[in-house]
Design a protein around this motif. Sequence first.
Motif, short mmCIF file in Angstrom:
data_model
loop_
_atom_site.label_atom_id
_atom_site.label_comp_id
_atom_site.label_asym_id
_atom_site.label_seq_id
_atom_site.Cartn_x
_atom_site.Cartn_y
_atom_site.Cartn_z
N TYR A 54 0.93 -1.13 0.18
CA TYR A 54 0.03 -0.14 0.17
C TYR A 54 0.79 1.33 -0.05
N LEU A 55 1.75 1.46 0.80
CA LEU A 55 2.75 2.56 0.93
C LEU A 55 3.25 2.68 -0.31
N THR A 104 5.24 8.64 5.26
CA THR A 104 4.88 8.43 6.59
C THR A 104 5.69 9.29 7.32
N LYS A 105 5.02 9.97 8.45
CA LYS A 105 5.82 10.82 9.24
C LYS A 105 6.81 10.05 10.15
N ILE A 147 -3.51 -0.23 11.31
CA ILE A 147 -2.35 0.14 10.90
C ILE A 147 -2.06 1.32 10.45
N LYS A 148 -3.03 1.69 9.19
CA LYS A 148 -3.11 2.85 8.22
C LYS A 148 -3.36 3.88 9.35
N ALA A 149 -4.36 3.84 9.93
CA ALA A 149 -4.87 5.16 10.86
C ALA A 149 -4.04 5.38 11.73
N TYR A 150 -3.03 4.62 12.28
CA TYR A 150 -1.88 5.02 13.22
C TYR A 150 -0.86 5.19 12.64
N LEU A 151 -0.56 4.85 11.45
CA LEU A 151 0.87 5.16 10.77
C LEU A 151 0.73 6.01 9.63
N GLY A 152 -0.50 5.95 8.85
CA GLY A 152 -0.54 6.75 7.52
C GLY A 152 -0.52 5.99 6.51
#
Length: 345
Positions: A202-203, A210-211, A340-345
């Motif tokens: 996905y990334l 990601t931050k 995981i997406k919500a937490y990390l981007g």
Amino acid sequence: MDNKKYVDYILEQAENLINIDSPSGYGEGVTQYLLDEFGKMGYHAYRTGKGSVIADLGGEDENDAILLEGHCDTLGAMVHEIKADGHLKLTNIGGMQANNAEAENVRVITKFNGIYEGTCQLANPSVHVNGSYGTTPRTWDVMEVILDEDVKTKADAEALGIMAGDYVCFEPRFRVTEKGYIKSRFLDDKLSSAILMGYARYLKDEKVATKRRIYLHFTIYEEVGHGGCAPVPQGVTEAWSVDMGCVGQGLSCTEHQVSICAKDSGGPYNYDVVKTQIRLAKENGIDFAVDIYPHYGSDVEATLKAGNDIRHGLIGPGVFASHGYERSHVDGVENTFRLIKAYLG
């Protein structure tokens, strides 16, 4: 964004991982597969001295990095003894239960002479012959592997190159039903390992920056307790196990949800991490449950016990009948992926 593309990829990778034999310590095949797949995606990944795989997904802040841990080792067995009749007595690897292994097809992996098929059975397994069949407690002392070879003596088995210490791998029987249920041995933890691969995909596909710097760690000794006992990459301040979520009596999670673990047999997980996971699940409409696992230990706890000064958490899709013929659902996969997406981007 439609997550179906990534859920489908996760299911494909879960099946591929599950079909590679990898009981604890026998990880070369599955880790090479991971290295090849991360290389295809354009990530730097490497095998550690212990044999696990670490992949660097990039990200901006290298001093507040996060490590997501999954494990690609499974339950299994080893040849303990070749009996006089050429049948094989086993010793289990991890929490493989004798009564759950009965009547399963197996592969015996010799060190130098290839692979032989067989079946794990109760000694004297015919109901028409053994009057004690129904009352015999199933333990590893009374179970054995009958080889699919013309073997009548210990010498016959030895002539095939079989010896004590050879791995015995059990058929996983992976399938996905029309209703979205995922059934297989070893969903623990190859399903969540595939979710981590899906997040990496996905990334890359969506070009997400990601931050925080993100590392993935795929271990091969979790089922025997020391998979996560290893140094972490420099700058990591937080680590999660992304493993199976427990489903059973006294717990609220179902196979359709992502499970957030507040405490297991090793004690509570980091309060701030758990609180943030719950808040983000609520804010993003992610179907979740919070539970306490009474008989469970994770890779990330082993990481802490190795002396790493980090915050820790544990999430995963709900899995029914753990350490048996396990079941989850595509909804649980998607909810875990979304958290995981919500937490990390």
